[in-house]
Design an enzyme around this catalytic site. Structure first.
Site, PDB file in Angstrom:
ATOM      1  N   SER A 161       0.836  -1.197   0.000  1.00 42.52           N
ATOM      2  CA  SER A 161       0.000   0.000   0.000  1.00 42.52           C
ATOM      3  C   SER A 161       0.873   1.250   0.000  1.00 42.52           C
ATOM      4  CB  SER A 161      -0.945  -0.055   1.203  1.00 42.52           C
ATOM      5  OG  SER A 161      -1.936   0.924   1.146  1.00 42.52           O
ATOM      6  N   ARG A 231     -11.818   5.829  10.663  1.00 41.15           N
ATOM      7  CA  ARG A 231     -11.382   4.436  10.601  1.00 41.15           C
ATOM      8  C   ARG A 231     -12.469   3.536  10.028  1.00 41.15           C
ATOM      9  NH1 ARG A 231      -6.772   1.669  10.081  1.00 41.15           N
ATOM     10  NH2 ARG A 231      -6.730  -0.263  11.263  1.00 41.15           N
ATOM     11  N   ASP A 326      -8.758  -6.607  -4.448  1.00 41.76           N
ATOM     12  CA  ASP A 326      -8.376  -5.298  -3.925  1.00 41.76           C
ATOM     13  C   ASP A 326      -8.966  -4.227  -4.835  1.00 41.76           C
ATOM     14  OD1 ASP A 326      -7.213  -3.000  -2.989  1.00 41.76           O
ATOM     15  OD2 ASP A 326      -5.146  -3.726  -3.094  1.00 41.76           O
ATOM     16  N   HIS A 359      -7.970  -5.313   0.007  1.00 40.22           N
ATOM     17  CA  HIS A 359      -6.694  -4.607   0.132  1.00 40.22           C
ATOM     18  C   HIS A 359      -5.848  -5.162   1.274  1.00 40.22           C
ATOM     19  CE1 HIS A 359      -3.853  -1.412  -0.486  1.00 40.22           C
ATOM     20  NE2 HIS A 359      -4.024  -0.939   0.745  1.00 40.22           N
ATOM     21  N   ASP A 360      -6.492  -5.608   2.335  1.00 43.27           N
ATOM     22  CA  ASP A 360      -5.761  -6.142   3.483  1.00 43.27           C
ATOM     23  C   ASP A 360      -5.036  -7.451   3.191  1.00 43.27           C
ATOM     24  OD1 ASP A 360      -6.111  -4.150   5.303  1.00 43.27           O
ATOM     25  OD2 ASP A 360      -7.582  -5.184   6.537  1.00 43.27           O
TER      26      ASP A 360
END
Length: 382
Positions: A161, A231, A326, A359-360
């Site tokens: 990232s 968040r 992602d 994405h994680d």
């Protein structure tokens, strides 16, 4: 761009690790034109630097990450490094071969000089007066740390990232000081949609009544509501739709509709938990700054948008990896980097990994992903 999921409890093959602090008294002029008269960087190292000083690897963190890449702390054994599944003896980034360095970037809130630090000119915390920093500024500061450690050239610089952006920038800013760049789940610049997500998250913080123009620390408060909402917004984008459906679906917290605005669905409970946890440890000014650094990153900006021209000065060999689900930094964004490198006849390997975690994925212990990383890293000469 997170380093969004802190590792939980568990054994680490590195055992206990100890953070270190480097002091730099020579002023650092930032891309914005502002200047830091001095600064500290907190970092950790794993493995042993060889006699030739040729086996050093820099791991760059993402938005909410830190220097604590691997291992755990003796006084807090549950605090396992965010990439502990990848870094350690016998792991893909093998600390029996490599000397690995993790650093908390300028502006961070884990000990490096940032908004929570004392401004030497005022004797008070910087707060909102801490200057905006960019990916280029982080790389310049990291280069000073390399100098202090006696590392002329990195065997590799890698990150996921926002960390991948730093690896890419290293190949452009110091092309003679990096032999391999591993750019994971990243992009050559943010899309308009990504900038929009960042702006909504920033507005959540800026509009919190406890923000106080960034000087909340002087008032003994924290903009918890803004951080929590920022968040939650971010976390939605880090996960894939498939993963959210698999983990939560439309499962009800209490087994029935209660017709109110409290938590009813399990996904709501999860997001509130993540938001509350994040607001308990991360600094709001740092969050604002990190998202701006993401927005500003664009190596092609000075080349009229021509990424191939921007990457022409890179000399490193590359691994670029993306993940199928992602949607924040899609595989198409990674392929932009690959095509620009190929245009310049650079050595580049590309892997598009089928993983349902969005994405994680770059933080997880996925067998295919780790096999790709291991195969590439094993072929780096030290």
């Amino acid at each position: 761009m997170p380093q969004d999921t802190l590792a939980g409890a568990g054994e680490s093959s590195l055992g206990f690790v100890v953070p270190q602090r480097a002091r730099f008294d020579e002023p650092l002029t930032l891309k914005s034109g502002a200047q830091l008269p001095s600064f500290d960087l907190v970092y950790e190292t794993y493995g042993t630097l060889n006699a030739a000083r040729s086996n050093a690897v820099l791991v760059c963190h993402a938005l909410s990450g830190s220097h604590h890449v691997a291992g755990r702390y003796e006084d807090d054994p549950r605090n396992v490094g965010w990439w502990d599944n990848l870094v350690g003896p016998g792991k893909p980034l093998d600390t029996e071969r490599f000397f690995v360095v993790g650093v908390n970037n300028l502006g961070g809130c884990y000990g490096s000089t940032g908004p929570l630090s004392v401004n030497p000119h005022t004797g008070k915390r910087y707060g909102a007066d801490f200057p905006l920093v960019t990916v280029e500024d982080w790389v310049a500061a990291q280069a000073r740390l390399a100098d202090q450690l006696g590392i002329d050239t990195w065997a590799a610089v890698l990150g996921g990232s926002l960390g991948g952006m730093q690896a890419l920038q290293w190949s452009l800013q110091y092309p003679e000081r990096i032999r391999h760049a591993l750019v994971i789940a990243s992009a050559p610049k943010l899309s308009a949609q990504n900038i929009a997500f960042n702006e909504v998250a920033r507005q959540a913080i800026l509009s919190d009544p406890d923000f106080h123009a960034g000087h909340y620390a002087e008032r003994g408060v924290v903009p918890v509501r803004g951080l929590r909402l920022a968040r939650m917004i971010g976390h939605i984008t880090y996960l894939s739709d498939d993963q959210m459906a698999e983990k939560f679906g439309r499962q009800l917290r209490h087994g029935e509709h209660r017709f109110n605005y409290d938590v009813e669905f399990e996904v709501e409970s999860y997001l509130r938990y993540q938001g509350d946890k994040f607001a308990g440890f991360f600094d709001a000014n740092t969050y604002l700054m990190m998202t701006k650094a993401l927005d500003y990153f664009d190596p092609a900006y000075a080349y009229d948008g021509n990424l191939a021209a921007a990457l022409a000065r890179a000399k490193a060999k590359f691994l670029v990896a993306s993940f199928s689900t992602d949607w924040r930094f899609s595989p198409a964004r990674s392929r932009e980097i690959v095509f620009a490198l190929l245009h310049n006849r650079r050595s580049v390997a590309y892997a598009e990994i089928d993983c349902d975690a969005g994405h994680d994925s770059f933080l997880l212990d996925d067998a295919h992903y780790h096999a790709v990383m291991r195969a590439y890293l094993e072929n780096i000469e030290t």
